[in-house]
Every structure is written in structure tokens, then in C-alpha cells.
Design a protein around this motif. Structure first.
Motif, PDB file in Angstrom:
ATOM      1  N   GLU A 120       0.832  -0.779  -0.061  1.00 52.22           N
ATOM      2  CA  GLU A 120      -0.325  -0.456   0.010  1.00 52.22           C
ATOM      3  C   GLU A 120       0.156   1.332  -0.199  1.00 52.22           C
ATOM      4  N   GLU A 121       2.376   1.404  -0.235  1.00 53.12           N
ATOM      5  CA  GLU A 121       3.398   1.826  -0.477  1.00 53.12           C
ATOM      6  C   GLU A 121       3.391   2.550  -2.004  1.00 53.12           C
ATOM      7  N   PHE A 122       3.395   3.846  -1.963  1.00 50.03           N
ATOM      8  CA  PHE A 122       3.344   4.326  -3.302  1.00 50.03           C
ATOM      9  C   PHE A 122       4.323   5.955  -3.042  1.00 50.03           C
ATOM     10  N   VAL A 123       4.668   6.038  -4.625  1.00 50.22           N
ATOM     11  CA  VAL A 123       5.872   7.088  -4.061  1.00 50.22           C
ATOM     12  C   VAL A 123       6.249   8.295  -5.634  1.00 50.22           C
ATOM     13  N   ILE A 124       6.076   9.478  -5.279  1.00 42.34           N
ATOM     14  CA  ILE A 124       6.040  10.419  -6.613  1.00 42.34           C
ATOM     15  C   ILE A 124       7.388  11.206  -6.365  1.00 42.34           C
ATOM     16  N   LEU A 125       7.886  11.503  -7.455  1.00 47.41           N
ATOM     17  CA  LEU A 125       8.948  12.801  -7.709  1.00 47.41           C
ATOM     18  C   LEU A 125       8.059  13.053  -8.377  1.00 47.41           C
ATOM     19  N   LEU A 126       8.517  14.929  -8.180  1.00 48.31           N
ATOM     20  CA  LEU A 126       7.803  16.040  -8.335  1.00 48.31           C
ATOM     21  C   LEU A 126       9.421  16.776  -8.611  1.00 48.31           C
ATOM     22  N   ARG A 127       8.923  17.227 -10.250  1.00 45.99           N
ATOM     23  CA  ARG A 127      10.360  17.937 -10.657  1.00 45.99           C
ATOM     24  C   ARG A 127       9.469  19.793 -10.637  1.00 45.99           C
ATOM     25  N   ASN A 128      10.963  19.664 -10.968  1.00 42.70           N
ATOM     26  CA  ASN A 128      11.474  21.015 -10.875  1.00 42.70           C
ATOM     27  C   ASN A 128      10.912  22.259 -10.420  1.00 42.70           C
ATOM     28  N   ILE A 129      10.242  22.136  -8.460  1.00 40.49           N
ATOM     29  CA  ILE A 129       9.233  22.355  -7.247  1.00 40.49           C
ATOM     30  C   ILE A 129       9.446  22.548  -6.468  1.00 40.49           C
ATOM     31  N   GLN A 130       9.215  23.736  -6.123  1.00 34.20           N
ATOM     32  CA  GLN A 130       9.684  24.311  -4.596  1.00 34.20           C
ATOM     33  C   GLN A 130       9.118  23.054  -3.146  1.00 34.20           C
ATOM     34  N   ALA A 131       9.751  23.957  -2.383  1.00 29.38           N
ATOM     35  CA  ALA A 131       8.885  23.165  -0.951  1.00 29.38           C
ATOM     36  C   ALA A 131       8.015  23.546  -0.824  1.00 29.38           C
ATOM     37  N   ASP A 132       7.501  24.093  -1.024  1.00 27.32           N
ATOM     38  CA  ASP A 132       6.371  24.729  -0.032  1.00 27.32           C
ATOM     39  C   ASP A 132       5.618  24.377  -1.567  1.00 27.32           C
ATOM     40  N   GLU A 133       5.339  24.418  -2.733  1.00 25.03           N
ATOM     41  CA  GLU A 133       4.530  23.829  -3.603  1.00 25.03           C
ATOM     42  C   GLU A 133       4.373  22.510  -3.066  1.00 25.03           C
ATOM     43  N   ILE A 151       7.882  13.808   3.110  1.00 21.62           N
ATOM     44  CA  ILE A 151       8.409  14.714   2.310  1.00 21.62           C
ATOM     45  C   ILE A 151       9.587  14.558   2.022  1.00 21.62           C
ATOM     46  N   THR A 152      10.845  14.450   1.436  1.00 20.33           N
ATOM     47  CA  THR A 152      11.420  15.501   1.221  1.00 20.33           C
ATOM     48  C   THR A 152      11.956  16.384   0.034  1.00 20.33           C
ATOM     49  N   HIS A 153      12.483  16.984   0.318  1.00 19.20           N
ATOM     50  CA  HIS A 153      13.236  18.508  -0.580  1.00 19.20           C
ATOM     51  C   HIS A 153      14.596  18.424  -0.958  1.00 19.20           C
ATOM     52  N   GLU A 154      14.761  18.530  -2.425  1.00 20.01           N
ATOM     53  CA  GLU A 154      16.392  18.232  -2.209  1.00 20.01           C
ATOM     54  C   GLU A 154      16.436  20.407  -3.637  1.00 20.01           C
ATOM     55  N   THR A 155      17.533  20.652  -2.326  1.00 27.48           N
ATOM     56  CA  THR A 155      17.938  21.722  -3.690  1.00 27.48           C
ATOM     57  C   THR A 155      19.398  22.013  -4.434  1.00 27.48           C
ATOM     58  N   LEU A 156      19.555  20.874  -3.992  1.00 27.23           N
ATOM     59  CA  LEU A 156      21.828  20.805  -4.321  1.00 27.23           C
ATOM     60  C   LEU A 156      21.685  20.417  -5.946  1.00 27.23           C
TER      61      LEU A 156
END
Length: 477
Positions: A393-406, A439-444
Motif C-alpha cells: 500500500e506504499e506509493f512514491v512520487i517524484l515532483l520535478r522542478n518544484i519548490q518545497a512549499d508547493e 516529503i523530502t525536498h532537494e535543492t543541491l
């Protein structure tokens, strides 16, 4: 290609539309055939019968009394206006109509759907019916009637030659026109094709097959003879493996008509006897030349579609149609390696109390929940985002080119929609579920591995579970 005869239109208007459309089309194509007649004999190219059958197959609403009367009118007018005699014209018209009627009867009797013309043996079956049924019936009717009327161009001394000429000519006409009309794209598809071709770059090797076909046609005109029938074969095979079926049918029609014309003029320049003695074998050869690339193209397209289906099944979860774990990691790592933007987010989702739901309602309900949950997620993602099922029941999403708050807003919107949207189990029963999200957000510019980022999001998901579920937690990156 679409033709609408609105269901609210009175039957008499339907009949009138059918009559007018078919009469005009058949009249025009009859004139094309009449102007191709050599030696006051059978036409080199008589497309009207194959066109009539294709129209009745593609637009069944035209196959009514008005449509058949329109066909009769078109055949009669074309012959009479070009100087033929009434008695002969009437018999020829009935021979042509018998051709189409017999073919249509057997196609409907065996429940052959023209929409599947490019699947399996459907086209070959349709062709066999037209060749062995329709063309045979028309040719048989012709040889037992036409030679016995006045001012005829067929002789009782050569019934079998006349029969063979009529039959094989109709087969060639069928192979030229039937695939061309049946494969013609719907209006929506045609607009999409035009749009795609305007917005794509063309490579020189894409036009090489059609260029080679053109050179072969020129060679046929420059150096005609018995061997000329094989000049375009290799080029047509190349085209069959390169282009879509509709494009191939256009190329096929042009090549065959040009080859047909050149060979007929070659034999006519020699002598009348040479023309008549070789015409049947030349036309049979042309029929084989048309058939080979069409069959090859259909096989090639079917194999390509099958390959795409197998590839899709290998890369996607069969229940939810989300990416599977392997494909997600493959695409995700590729994105991390080649990305131009510096920000993206990983979202982990886990349906709350799913095991309890499975135990209480059964695995069927669990499957329905997973399917509807995945559909809800997909509706809230962009086309460029990656979405996968990586566990029960586990799913994962990769959101491209997006800010953390969005990313957090998207996750919160998904959580809220899942919580408030009922899942329909059957007509009378529905249930509600919730989801925990990390959620984890990456900026590097040089991001860690995808697995490392998923582990971070998974830890945030674990915190959401510990804090009471049905909430979104952003990892401390």
C-alpha cells in the motif's frame, strides 16, 4: 474521416443524403475508370467497386436503399454520358453492384469488423472475400451476359480471357483502394498527425524509403519490360517497415498505378496480341506486389504494438497502472543524472490501516481501494511527474522542478482529497480512507542517490504514522 447522419434526421433525409453522396462519388470514380480503358476494352483501373464497398463498410449508415440507388445512378450516368449503349451499360452496372453486394454480404455474414483491418488476419479475410466472392461473382455475371448483347467489347471466342481480365483487374483495384480508404485517419486523428508533424524535427533517413520508391517508379518509366514489375519491390518493403499503414497505402497506390500505366503502354506499343496475352499475368503480379508490403506493414505494426504492450506491462503495476519499483528507480536515477533544474521533491504515501481494511473487507475491496487511490493521485499530478507503487500500500512520487512549499501544498491537497472522497465498493456500499505522507525536498545541484532521498521521505512518513496518521510531514533535509 467522419460522416454524421444525425439520428434525429428523418429517414427520408437519410436516404437522400446517402443517394447524393454515393451517386457523386461513384460517378467520379467511374469516370476515372472509363478514361483508363485501352482498345475499347476493360479499364486498366476501375476503382468504383472497391470505393463503394469501402464506403459501405466505413459508413454503414450509407448502406441503405438510397445508397444503393445512388450507386446504380452513378454507374449508369458515367457510362451513358461517355457514349455507351443503354443495354450494355445496364448489364455492366448490375455486374458492378453484384460485386459489391456479394462482398458486403459475406463480410457481414462472418461478422468481420473493418476497424480491425490491421489486426491479425482481418485484412486478408476481407481481401479473400472480395477476391473470391465479390470479384468472382461480378466476373461470372459479366461473361455470361456482356458478350451476348449488341455493341459489346467482350467476345464469346475468348470468354476465359475476358473472365480472367475482369477478375484480376478487380482484385488489383481492391488492393489499391480498399486499404487506402479503410486506413484513412479519423478527423481527430488527422488533426493530431498534422499537429505532430508540424512540431517535430525530420531526419533525412526518414525520407529515404519514399525517395527510393520514387527512383524505382522513374526507372519503370525509363526502362519498362517484364522485369519492371519487380523494380519497386525492395523499396516498398523498406517503406512498409518505416511508415504507418495509411502512408504506405498512398505510396503503394502511386507506385502500382505508375507501374501499371508504364507496363500497359509498353505492351500496347508492341502489339495488341502481346497486350492481351500478358495482361492477366501482369495484373496478378501487380496484385502480389501490392499485397506483400501491406501484409508486412500490418505484421510490423502489430509487432510494434505488442512490444509496447509488453514493455508497459514490464514497467507498470498491473493493478494500479502506476510505475513499478524497478521502472521508477530507472527513470528517477536518469532524471537525477540529466536534470537541468536544481529543485525537486520526493513524496512517500502509505494508506492508513490498509491491513485491517483487507482483513475486514477482503482482498477484492483492498484491490478496489488501491485502484481508486492511484487514480486520485494521478489526477493531481503533472504529466512530467513520476508516480509508482513500490510496496503493498506504499506509493512514491517524484515532483520535478518544484519548490518545497508547493510540494507540501500538493501533498496536503492529495491528503485532503483522499480523506473526503468516498470509495465506491459497489452500488450500495462505500468507504473512506486516509493516507499518511512524508516529503523530502532537494535543492543541491549534486543530489544524493534516489534511494537515500526515498529513505528520508520514508522516515518522514514514519513520523506521520507515529503522530496519529492522516497528515503530511516534511523531512529535515
Amino acid at each position: 474521416m467522419k460522416l454524421h447522419l444525425n439520428g434525429l434526421t428523418p429517414p427520408s433525409t437519410h436516404q437522400s443524403y446517402s443517394f447524393a453522396i454515393i451517386a457523386v462519388v461513384i460517378f467520379v470514380f467511374c469516370l476515372v475508370g472509363i478514361f483508363s480503358r485501352p482498345l475499347t476494352y476493360l479499364a486498366i483501373f476501375w476503382p468504383a467497386n472497391a470505393v463503394l464497398l469501402a464506403l459501405f463498410l466505413r459508413f454503414p449508415q450509407l448502406s441503405n436503399t438510397g445508397g444503393w440507388l445512388g450507386a446504380f445512378t452513378g454507374y449508369m450516368l458515367a457510362d451513358l454520358l461517355t457514349g455507351n449503349f443503354l443495354q450494355l451499360t445496364t448489364i455492366l452496372t448490375f455486374a458492378n453492384l453484384i460485386n459489391t453486394a456479394v462482398s458486403l454480404f459475406f463480410i457481414r455474414y462472418f461478422h468481420i469488423n473493418y476497424l480491425n483491418y490491421n489486426k491479425g488476419f482481418t485484412f486478408l479475410t476481407m481481401f479473400a472475400i472480395f477476391a473470391v466472392g465479390g470479384c468472382l461473382a461480378g466476373a461470372t455475371f459479366a461473361i455470361f451476359t456482356v458478350p451476348y448483347v449488341s455493341n459489346t467489347f467482350m467476345s464469346t471466342d475468348r470468354l476465359w480471357i475476358d473472365f480472367g481480365m475482369w477478375w484480376v483487374t478487380e482484385i488489383v483495384n481492391c488492393l489499391i483502394m480498399l486499404p487506402l480508404i479503410l486506413a484513412f485517419p479519423q478527423l481527430k486523428e488527422l488533426k493530431q498527425i498534422i499537429h505532430n508533424r508540424r512540431h517535430r524535427d525530420y531526419h533525412f533517413n526518414e525520407i529515404l524509403p519514399v525517395m527510393s520508391v520514387g527512383l524505382c517508379v522513374i526507372l519503370t518509366a525509363v526502362s519498362p519490360g517484364p522485369g519492371a514489375i519487380l523494380y519497386p519491390l525492395a523499396a516498398l518493403i523498406w517503406a512498409a517497415l518505416t511508415y504507418q499503414l495509411f502512408t504506405l497505402t498512398i505510396i503503394n497506390a502511386v507506385v502500382i498505378l505508375a507501374t501499371y500505366y508504364n507496363l500497359n503502354h509498353f505492351y500496347l506499343a508492341d502489339s495488341t496480341n502481346a497486350y492481351l496475352s500478358t495482361a492477366i499475368s501482369v495484373r496478378i503480379g501487380l496484385a502480389m506486389l501490392i499485397l506483400a508490403p501491406i501484409i508486412l506493414c500490418i505484421i510490423s505494426r502489430n509487432r510494434h504494438e505488442l512490444y509496447k504492450e509488453v514493455l508497459y506491462l514490464a514497467n507498470h503495476d498491473s493493478l494500479t497502472h502506476a510505475m513499478n519499483r524497478r521502472f521508477f528507480f530507472e527513470q528517477g536515477e536518469l532524471y537525477l543524472k540529466n536534470r537541468t533544474e536544481t529543485t525537486f521533491s520526493i513524496i512517500m504515501l502509505d494508506i492508513d490501516h490498509f491491513k485491517k481494511l483487507n482483513d475486514q473487507y477482503g482482498h477484492y475491496v483492498g484491490d478496489v481501494v488501491l485502484q481508486q487511490f492511484a487514480n486520485t493521485i494521478r489526477k493531481n499530478l503533472r504529466e512530467e511527474d513520476l508516480f509508482a507503487r513500490i510496496g503493498g500500500e506504499e506509493f512514491v512520487i517524484l515532483l520535478r522542478n518544484i519548490q518545497a512549499d508547493e510540494a507540501q501544498k500538493i501533498a496536503e491537497r492529495i491528503r485532503n482529497i483522499v480523506e473526503t472522497t468516498p470509495i465506491q465498493i459497489d452500488q450500495d456500499n462505500e468507504l473512506y480512507i486516509t493516507v499518511s505522507i512524508g516529503i523530502t525536498h532537494e535543492t543541491l545541484p549534486d543530489a544524493p542517490s534516489l534511494q537515500f532521498l526515498i529513505n528520508q521521505a520514508d522516515q518522514a512518513l514514519y513520523q506521520a504514522k507515529q503522530l496519529g496518521r492522516n497528515q503530511v510531514i516534511l523531512a529535515n533535509c
